[in-house]
Design an enzyme around this catalytic site. Structure first.
Site, PDB file in Angstrom:
ATOM      1  N   CYS A  31     -28.841   6.340 -53.111  1.00 30.45           N
ATOM      2  CA  CYS A  31     -30.187   6.600 -53.612  1.00 30.45           C
ATOM      3  C   CYS A  31     -30.670   5.469 -54.503  1.00 30.45           C
ATOM      4  CB  CYS A  31     -30.189   7.929 -54.366  1.00 30.45           C
ATOM      5  SG  CYS A  31     -31.766   8.278 -55.139  1.00 30.45           S
ATOM      6  N   CYS A  57     -32.669   6.482 -57.600  1.00 31.55           N
ATOM      7  CA  CYS A  57     -31.873   7.083 -58.675  1.00 31.55           C
ATOM      8  C   CYS A  57     -31.119   6.008 -59.456  1.00 31.55           C
ATOM      9  CB  CYS A  57     -30.833   8.059 -58.123  1.00 31.55           C
ATOM     10  SG  CYS A  57     -31.440   9.157 -56.866  1.00 31.55           S
ATOM     11  N   ASP A  58     -30.570   5.034 -58.763  1.00 33.65           N
ATOM     12  CA  ASP A  58     -29.583   4.142 -59.386  1.00 33.65           C
ATOM     13  C   ASP A  58     -29.995   2.672 -59.478  1.00 33.65           C
ATOM     14  OD1 ASP A  58     -27.897   6.350 -59.590  1.00 33.65           O
ATOM     15  OD2 ASP A  58     -27.165   6.075 -57.553  1.00 33.65           O
TER      16      ASP A  58
END
Ligand code: NDP
Length: 312
Positions: A136, A139-140
């Site tokens: 993701c 997300c990261d």
């Protein structure tokens, strides 16, 4: 029809589940909706959504899902969190058991459990997931400012991730296992135009270097034709290689294809069990778009409503 049972139980809160909830709630069916481990579904892990009609300037994925959720609740949908562990569709009302022991009875079941990011199955994947290895980008990505980033895959997901990650990374190397993209032309062109992205063809990721203490430090690539191995340095590896449907719960219970996607009747969301409907990515490996998922969620709610009316 059991009056103690819920009229409509919906599993999943992506565009399919929440659209079904809006329609079912507006039909006074008081749907109960369960969100699983990824509330809002895959759109919550994406950034700009430019192709959902009605938003001429685009909308952020998480914002779109928040709006859908509020819309579903506004008309009386109840949304709970829970991990479904067992379904009994052999008698009516249906029974769905959740982790912790809760059991819900329902006259109709709408399955909108979506799909999950695929991984490569490498030996060190479990160890390194969350330590520089990710599925993701949104997300990261921000963890890897000014660092070397690698993205695996040649489809729209991988292109989108690679493009997004150039906001953070010093350089993004996009690794394709073939000599061509699977992505749409517009996405591929965006990648080629981006000076921070380097495309590497005909290479497979075969090992991940690093450990949990220092995070990912590199990737081992193997040439698709010659088998020659090379090591490249990087601080992060993102997978963008597609998805698999979340249908484990229904194995041996509902008909599915060889890839695990639920099978529904043509032009319908009806599964092989009457009163059980499937919508969104859990039954669609062709289009897999938020708008098509939402459309099939609408179909599922209308079909559930008609089914309930017939039973009465
Ligand atoms: P796809 O199945 O389209 O692409 C998967 C990519 O990963 C392919 O390039 C494939 O390679 C590669 N791949 C698969 N397995 C491996 C492996 N073991 N090792 C290396 N590479 C591998 O999945 P996507 O998630 O990209 O897209 C799914 C759908 O969602 C598509 O319809 C797409 O259009 C849509 N989508 C749309 C977006 C948008 O419009 N904004 C954004 C994201 C997705 P190969 O080509 O060799 O098979």
């Amino acid at each position: 029809m059991s009056t103690e049972a819920k009229n409509v139980l919906i599993l999943g809160t992506g565009p399919a589940g929440l659209t079904a909830a809006v329609y079912a709630a507006r039909a006074n069916l008081e749907p109960l909706v369960y969100q699983g481990p990824e509330p809002g579904g895959q759109l919550t892990t994406t950034t700009d959504v430019e192709n959902f009609p009605g938003f001429s300037e685009g909308i952020m994925g998480p914002d779109l899902m928040e709006e859908m959720r509020k819309q579903a609740e506004r008309f009386g949908s109840e949304i709970k969190t829970g991990w479904a562990t067992k379904v009994d569709l052999s008698s009516r009302p249906f029974t769905v058991s959740f982790e912790g022991g809760e059991e819900v009875k329902a006259n109709t079941l709408l399955i909108a459990t979506g799909a999950t990011a695929k991984t490569l199955g490498l030996e060190r994947e479990k160890e390194m997931m969350g330590f520089g290895l990710s599925t993701c980008a949104t997300c990261d990505g921000a963890f890897f400012r000014d660092q070397e980033i690698v993205v695996i895959g040649g489809g729209d997901s991988a292109c989108e991730e690679a493009t997004f990650l150039t906001k953070f990374g010093k350089r993004v190397r996009l690794i394709l296992r073939r000599d061509a993209f699977r992505a749409s032309k517009i996405m591929e062109e965006r990648v080629h135009k981006n000076e921070k992205i380097e495309v590497i063809y005909n290479q497979n990721l075969v090992d991940i270097l690093g450990d949990r203490k220092s995070g990912v430090t590199g990737a081992v690539l193997e040439h698709s034709d010659t088998g020659e191995k090379t090591e490249i340095e990087c601080a992060a590896i993102f997978y963008g290689i597609g998805h698999h449907p979340n249908t484990e719960l229904f194995k041996g219970v509902l008909e599915m294809d060889e890839n695990g996607y639920l099978i529904t009747r043509p032009d319908s969301t009806q599964t092989n069990v009457e009163g059980v409907f499937a919508c969104g990515d859990v039954k669609d490996h062709v289009f897999r778009q938020a708008i098509t998922a939402a459309g099939s969620g609408c179909m599922a709610a209308i079909e559930a409503e008609r089914y309930l009316a017939e039973q009465e």
